[in-house]
Design an enzyme around this catalytic site. Sequence first.
Site, PDB file in Angstrom:
ATOM      1  N   LYS A 173      39.467  32.556  45.776  1.00 46.57           N
ATOM      2  CA  LYS A 173      39.573  33.984  45.461  1.00 46.57           C
ATOM      3  C   LYS A 173      38.318  34.429  44.724  1.00 46.57           C
ATOM      4  CE  LYS A 173      43.836  34.473  46.943  1.00 46.57           C
ATOM      5  NZ  LYS A 173      44.302  35.497  47.894  1.00 46.57           N
ATOM      6  N   ASP A 211      38.011  35.189  49.524  1.00 50.21           N
ATOM      7  CA  ASP A 211      38.992  36.271  49.676  1.00 50.21           C
ATOM      8  C   ASP A 211      38.850  37.229  48.504  1.00 50.21           C
ATOM      9  OD1 ASP A 211      41.225  37.838  50.006  1.00 50.21           O
ATOM     10  OD2 ASP A 211      42.675  36.193  49.991  1.00 50.21           O
ATOM     11  N   GLU A 260      37.451  37.486  53.283  1.00 51.30           N
ATOM     12  CA  GLU A 260      38.750  38.064  53.636  1.00 51.30           C
ATOM     13  C   GLU A 260      39.004  39.318  52.809  1.00 51.30           C
ATOM     14  OE1 GLU A 260      41.882  35.166  53.666  1.00 51.30           O
ATOM     15  OE2 GLU A 260      43.417  36.639  53.144  1.00 51.30           O
ATOM     16  N   GLU A 270      46.361  40.931  56.392  1.00 51.23           N
ATOM     17  CA  GLU A 270      47.634  40.741  55.694  1.00 51.23           C
ATOM     18  C   GLU A 270      48.222  42.050  55.195  1.00 51.23           C
ATOM     19  OE1 GLU A 270      46.061  38.231  52.232  1.00 51.23           O
ATOM     20  OE2 GLU A 270      47.497  39.464  51.196  1.00 51.23           O
ATOM     21  N   ASP A 296      50.360  39.312  59.141  1.00 54.04           N
ATOM     22  CA  ASP A 296      51.421  38.944  58.204  1.00 54.04           C
ATOM     23  C   ASP A 296      52.734  39.029  58.974  1.00 54.04           C
ATOM     24  OD1 ASP A 296      52.055  38.958  54.958  1.00 54.04           O
ATOM     25  OD2 ASP A 296      53.642  39.814  56.176  1.00 54.04           O
ATOM     26  N   HIS A 354      48.473  35.151  57.738  1.00 52.34           N
ATOM     27  CA  HIS A 354      48.592  35.147  56.279  1.00 52.34           C
ATOM     28  C   HIS A 354      49.868  34.409  55.899  1.00 52.34           C
ATOM     29  CE1 HIS A 354      50.230  37.384  52.618  1.00 52.34           C
ATOM     30  NE2 HIS A 354      49.224  36.688  52.157  1.00 52.34           N
TER      31      HIS A 354
END
Lengths: 476, 476
Positions: B222, B273, B299, B328, B351, B378
Amino acid sequence: MSPTTGKIARFTVHDVRFPTNVTGDGTDAMNKECDYSAAMIVVETDTGVKGHGMTFTIGRGNDIVCYAIEQVAQRVVGMDAEAIFADMGKFYDFLVADPQHRWLGPEKGVIQLATAAVSNALWDMYAKTRGKPLWKLIVDFSPEEFVRSTCFRYITDAISPAEALELLRAKEGGKAEREADVRARGYPAYTTSVGWLGYDDEKVERLTKEALAQGFNHFKLKVGADVADDLRRGRLIRRIIDDPANMPPGRVVDPKTVEGKNAGPTGCVLMVDANQVWDVPQAVEYMKQLRPISPWFIEEPTAPDDAVGHAAIRKALKPHGIGVATGEHAHNRMTFKQLLQLDAIDVCQIDSCRVGGIQEILAILLMSAKFGVPVCPHAGGVGLCEYVIHLSLIDYICVSGSMERNVLEFVDHLHEHFLYPVSINKDGRYNVPMDPKGGYSIEMFEKSMSDYAFPNGNYWVATAKGEPFAGAPQAH
Amino acid sequence: MSPTTGKIARFTVHDVRFPTNVTGDGTDAMNKECDYSAAMIVVETDTGVKGHGMTFTIGRGNDIVCYAIEQVAQRVVGMDAEAIFADMGKFYDFLVADPQHRWLGPEKGVIQLATAAVSNALWDMYAKTRGKPLWKLIVDFSPEEFVRSTCFRYITDAISPAEALELLRAKEGGKAEREADVRARGYPAYTTSVGWLGYDDEKVERLTKEALAQGFNHFKLKVGADVADDLRRGRLIRRIIDDPANMPPGRVVDPKTVEGKNAGPTGCVLMVDANQVWDVPQAVEYMKQLRPISPWFIEEPTAPDDAVGHAAIRKALKPHGIGVATGEHAHNRMTFKQLLQLDAIDVCQIDSCRVGGIQEILAILLMSAKFGVPVCPHAGGVGLCEYVIHLSLIDYICVSGSMERNVLEFVDHLHEHFLYPVSINKDGRYNVPMDPKGGYSIEMFEKSMSDYAFPNGNYWVATAKGEPFAGAPQAH
């Protein structure tokens, strides 16, 4: 500054539904039954200052939105109202930044409708504390204050705060003159009251003639259920509005207002609206068949999220002289950004309470001005006309500087429930709201809120028992 | 046909929230606190056949979704289950066609999350009545049945039912072989468990080594809060995963699975992400600075609705060898259509329960295959891993025919609450769910549903009193 405004102390939420389904008002190819509804919030400070805000739905599910409004509004309780007013852009960021609620959108659907109601209630309170209608509050902003009140997040690839400032400064000089002009003449309007799918031909004919007599020269017809029906109804309206014999005495049409809109010999314009019934290729094929009635634009030809699709439809219909309009279901500024970046629309139809409040509206007005697309807000329903006249005045006076090509939707429904209802002048234009206590014009009479409260208001209780209710809406 | 399936007679809705906030799991630059939550519905027929469905949220507002599920599900009560199963595409059209609920979306936000839960519950019931896991139910469909179960509305400019049929028929021949292959080897996975923003460097290091030992070779970090932190953490992971000394004994990497993904000398891949924190120009500038850690893709660089923005970012980052992934938060097939039409993504991250059910998922799989974009769903949260393995199996066996470039997200959270939990084999790949009673694998233990029911389940009551709760999640 008003140090007595106080802290946000409490709020009430009201599920108010009007039984428009019984009259056939508001029917189109997608929305076959609707009870125009308001998810209304009244916010109050600890010194008793109130702000009213609402979002609009068409019935079932209005309670879901009310339920969401409770949660969004809870986050505002305890905040100092003047601190909110001092930076409305920051307040919008706060409203949409709850990480857990954000997951439900982000910035779309029910949670965004709830954000709109709460944000608009605070704008209403802000304007009321300054003793100005909302449009005037914002028109009197400096360009810096305007920019600070705008949400730029996620759209700086289309317009930066610096560009917005430049654009607003360039319009500063003419503001006073434009304000005086629109206060004297009113803001151009069009009527959707003539052509709902639920109306028969006789009613369409009668309403079209009445609208002409009221001074309107833009008319909108709902289409998409059947080509033959649409052509018949379109020709019926065209026959009436193109006939000089039907024009009211003394009527004058400014040619600038109808330029490029396929106006007929009398300067009347027809628009058509499909309310999202088609796929992209269907939209193109269907609309080619409606060429004989020469509409200015097709509104909502396909899914409202589909900027790429609207761009394809616009390109395909251009040789046929038909434009594309959309926006009433576009749920945030990022959707409008893409519609503008892809040259997908001739007309930008913002809705006042589907996007998350004035902060997003200002962003969309600025982008539309930069991309040279006129803004003709969506109205009708309940409360939308009351809201949108403010938006068009801000657009004309501060942003686009033009109202010649623009027309603001007008539907003659349910205005009687509001303390500061819109009105139309003899030339078929919106009067400018002037009441210093009117705020964002969205305050509803308490009796209306309680009579039409769902499901326990007097109207709904009487109807459930099969009893008549005095004051229930009649068919037009 | 199972004539004893009966009519939909009743349903229960469950607001289930797990206190993941206490462990720092699931923290990223946008979502700083989350209690992974399920808005769960159990649908039952008058003969006692059950179907389970849920959608996922991160805490507050899960009740809003549950409230909406009640209304969407109410419309299904009284319907014959077998009549629903006979045309699932038509059932989706029915679910989203309520004109009044539609106004709250359309097909986005809370009302779409509710649609997903209800639709997925019926798919779960359908699979259970056939004694097959969901993926197998669909894999055994003829191409005609597959197409009939897909929602094509608003996307026929990207793919028509006829094109879809052709695509599926071309893959018919290899289905049995691919099914046998994936059942033997498992489906490739990647882990997000190593790099949440809430973890310190030591924890990241320990989890990365553990993941390597489990057989993973794709790792996600992240990013977006601070460039220096991101580079430090990225280099830390890179140092571990690029070092041959850290590889487990006997490890073999198929070079096809990491081709074009900036793999290091050991065949390990890093992804990053940002969870939507940037505007478009910011995303480009920030990501150029992360070039030293060579991620395969960024992402969610910006707002999930912004296909035009993602296309611009992808184009700008291409010379830097960094791809773009998103999906997602993309709320319906129209958003995916645009991402694909504008060449905006290298990887499509559907998702399982943000879009409105399998009917939309199939549409997105078909479009992705046509546009040549790999689908890497996701997962994580609660229940998402259980759902998505089914989707990737359908994609591999029937649609794309390829799992070499694909990897399916895996996060090792909360699987213990499910009757049919996912599992990972020794090569870091998802095992194929084989239980004939498992349906869509989303059935939760009743004890989990009642202990974590919000706000009155045992866990939440104990916590509100400040008392410990046996079985509460511990920090990893």
